[in-house]
Every structure is written in C-alpha cells, then in structure tokens.
Write a protein that holds these residues in place. Structure first.
Motif, PDB file in Angstrom:
ATOM      1  N   GLU A  10       0.903  -1.123   0.201  1.00 59.88           N
ATOM      2  CA  GLU A  10       0.255   0.371  -0.040  1.00 59.88           C
ATOM      3  C   GLU A  10       1.198   1.245   0.050  1.00 59.88           C
ATOM      4  O   GLU A  10       0.809   2.805  -0.705  1.00 59.88           O
ATOM      5  CB  GLU A  10      -0.693   0.017   1.448  1.00 59.88           C
ATOM      6  CG  GLU A  10      -1.805   1.355   1.232  1.00 59.88           C
ATOM      7  CD  GLU A  10      -3.189   1.387   2.532  1.00 59.88           C
ATOM      8  OE1 GLU A  10      -3.274   2.081   3.088  1.00 59.88           O
ATOM      9  OE2 GLU A  10      -3.283  -0.076   2.806  1.00 59.88           O
ATOM     10  N   THR A  13       2.969   1.690  -3.471  1.00 60.20           N
ATOM     11  CA  THR A  13       1.378   1.959  -3.992  1.00 60.20           C
ATOM     12  C   THR A  13       1.067   3.491  -3.938  1.00 60.20           C
ATOM     13  O   THR A  13       1.310   4.282  -4.901  1.00 60.20           O
ATOM     14  CB  THR A  13       0.210   1.277  -4.231  1.00 60.20           C
ATOM     15  OG1 THR A  13       0.595   0.076  -4.129  1.00 60.20           O
ATOM     16  CG2 THR A  13      -1.023   2.053  -5.322  1.00 60.20           C
ATOM     17  N   GLU A  14       1.195   3.782  -3.153  1.00 55.53           N
ATOM     18  CA  GLU A  14       0.868   5.205  -2.405  1.00 55.53           C
ATOM     19  C   GLU A  14       2.520   6.872  -2.387  1.00 55.53           C
ATOM     20  O   GLU A  14       2.181   7.563  -3.753  1.00 55.53           O
ATOM     21  CB  GLU A  14       0.733   5.308  -0.844  1.00 55.53           C
ATOM     22  CG  GLU A  14      -0.586   5.701  -0.465  1.00 55.53           C
ATOM     23  CD  GLU A  14      -0.584   5.710   0.939  1.00 55.53           C
ATOM     24  OE1 GLU A  14       0.422   6.021   0.989  1.00 55.53           O
ATOM     25  OE2 GLU A  14      -1.389   5.256   1.822  1.00 55.53           O
ATOM     26  N   GLU A  16       3.891   5.920  -5.624  1.00 55.22           N
ATOM     27  CA  GLU A  16       3.838   5.149  -6.794  1.00 55.22           C
ATOM     28  C   GLU A  16       3.074   6.363  -7.542  1.00 55.22           C
ATOM     29  O   GLU A  16       3.263   7.099  -8.524  1.00 55.22           O
ATOM     30  CB  GLU A  16       3.372   4.233  -7.648  1.00 55.22           C
ATOM     31  CG  GLU A  16       4.952   3.509  -7.200  1.00 55.22           C
ATOM     32  CD  GLU A  16       3.949   1.679  -8.029  1.00 55.22           C
ATOM     33  OE1 GLU A  16       2.877   1.380  -8.269  1.00 55.22           O
ATOM     34  OE2 GLU A  16       5.043   1.070  -8.049  1.00 55.22           O
TER      35      GLU A  16
END
Length: 74
Positions: A10, A13-14, A16
C-alpha cells in the motif's frame, strides 16, 4: 516492528501515485517555462523593432505633432 506485506504494498502504491503526480506537474511546469521563453523572445524582438523605428524617426527629422510635445499635465 515489521510491516505486513499488505501495508508495504500500500505504501509503495501511494509513493507511485505521488511520483506520477510530481512527474505530471514537472511536465506542466516545463511547458509553461517553454511558452514563457517564446513570449519573452517575441517581446525582445518587438522592443528591438520599436527602438529601430524610434531611432529612424528621430534621424529623419520628420515634423512632429505639437500635441506630442505637450507636458503630461495637459
């Protein structure tokens, strides 16, 4: 204090997503700078042309309009 794999994924992803937004902003700023430089170049050309026109008008000894000679308070 180990992060579970889900939390780590997570966070990646944040990061990115933030990186993608930063890259988009950088592209927009680069385009803005490019357009501003084009505008500056055009303005420099116009100022140069106006200087040349003013010099040639002054050298021609052309009759001047008396209204152009009035002080600014009139």
């Amino acid at each position: 204090m180990e992060n579970p794999p889900h939390d780590l994924a997570e966070r990646v992803t944040e990061l990115e997503i933030k990186s993608s937004y930063a890259e988009d902003l950088l592209d927009q700023l680069n385009m803005t700078i490019y357009r501003q430089q084009q505008q500056i170049d055009r303005l420099i050309l116009q100022v140069t042309q106006l200087k040349e026109q003013a010099q040639s008008a002054g050298q021609d000894g052309a009759a001047r309009n008396p209204r152009d000679e009035l002080p600014p308070h009139y």
